[in-house]
Design an enzyme around this catalytic site. Structure first.
Site, short mmCIF file in Angstrom:
data_model
loop_
_atom_site.label_atom_id
_atom_site.label_comp_id
_atom_site.label_asym_id
_atom_site.label_seq_id
_atom_site.Cartn_x
_atom_site.Cartn_y
_atom_site.Cartn_z
N HIS A 17 26.10 45.52 30.38
CA HIS A 17 26.02 46.99 30.43
C HIS A 17 25.00 47.50 29.39
O HIS A 17 24.17 48.35 29.70
CB HIS A 17 27.37 47.62 30.09
CG HIS A 17 28.46 47.37 31.07
ND1 HIS A 17 29.70 46.91 30.70
CD2 HIS A 17 28.52 47.51 32.42
CE1 HIS A 17 30.48 46.80 31.76
NE2 HIS A 17 29.78 47.15 32.83
N LYS A 41 42.91 53.25 39.87
CA LYS A 41 42.56 51.93 39.32
C LYS A 41 43.35 51.65 38.06
O LYS A 41 43.69 52.58 37.32
CB LYS A 41 41.09 51.93 38.94
CG LYS A 41 40.14 51.55 40.06
CD LYS A 41 38.79 51.30 39.43
CE LYS A 41 37.72 50.87 40.38
NZ LYS A 41 36.44 50.72 39.66
N ARG A 90 23.45 43.05 40.06
CA ARG A 90 23.55 41.60 39.84
C ARG A 90 23.48 40.87 41.17
O ARG A 90 24.26 41.16 42.07
CB ARG A 90 24.90 41.26 39.19
CG ARG A 90 25.02 41.59 37.75
CD ARG A 90 26.47 41.63 37.34
NE ARG A 90 27.17 42.69 38.06
CZ ARG A 90 28.40 43.08 37.77
NH1 ARG A 90 29.08 42.48 36.84
NH2 ARG A 90 28.97 44.07 38.44
N SER A 128 33.01 42.77 33.27
CA SER A 128 34.17 43.08 32.42
C SER A 128 35.36 42.21 32.84
O SER A 128 36.13 41.75 31.98
CB SER A 128 34.56 44.55 32.55
OG SER A 128 33.50 45.37 32.14
#
Ligand code: ADP
Length: 167
Positions: A17, A41, A90, A128
């Site tokens: 990040h 979430k 990514r 993460s």
């Protein structure tokens, strides 16, 4: 003034990040890191903790500010003037989801563009969730997260593992 908005969960912030935030800051006049809170979430860190950890880590970048939002990204960006969403991409795994989100955000706010920066080669595998997984087994994550937040993250996630083990 051109503004980059870097949205994400940052639960917790990783060096992947930070790489994107630094690169956005080198292109745009100002960069707003937006900690998103989606109430459907589950997070390991509260929005306040995620904002605090990001502020600590980006303290040396004068054009970067950190805020949090629990509203639609397209709505938040509409109130930020000349803003562009900046995201890290990514490999192929991010592509489909990010493409869909970029199109939807533009549908909701036609003035809103999304700019993708390719993730640096050395952070392609980093997320993460991977950091959380390693921490939960007591593994070493020093090379994946900023030094400033290392102890806090280790303590919290190792604690979570101990509690789960006792249950
Ligand atoms: P995660 O996917 O790790 O849960 P976030 O939702 O917090 O991350 O992601 C916020 C943004 O940061 C997304 O655009 C995501 O693609 C990007 N990002 C996450 N990890 C990396 C990385 N290792 N390298 C580059 N960009 C990344």
């Amino acid at each position: 003034m051109k503004t980059a908005i870097c949205p994400g969960s940052f639960d917790p912030v990783t060096l992947g990040h930070i790489d994107i935030i630094e690169r956005a800051a080198s292109i745009f006049d100002r960069t707003v890191v937006l900690v998103m809170q989606n109430n459907r979430k589950a997070y390991n860190f509260t929005p306040e903790e995620r904002v605090r950890m990001l502020r600590k880590t980006t303290a040396g970048l004068p054009s970067v500010t950190v805020e949090w939002a629990d509203r639609l990204l397209a709505e938040v960006c509409a109130g930020m003037g000349d803003a562009v969403i900046v995201k890290g991409l990514r490999a192929v795994s991010d592509f489909e989801m990010e493409f869909q989100m970029a199109l939807m955000n533009r549908k909701l706010n036609p003035a809103l563009d999304t700019l993708f920066l390719t993730a640096s080669e050395r952070f392609q595998y980093l997320s993460s969730s991977v950091v959380k997984e390693i921490c939960s087994y007591g593994g070493d994550v020093r090379e994946f997260i900023p030094e400033e937040i290392h102890d806090e993250v280790r303590l919290r996630l190792a604690g979570a593992n101990i509690e789960a083990g006792r249950a």
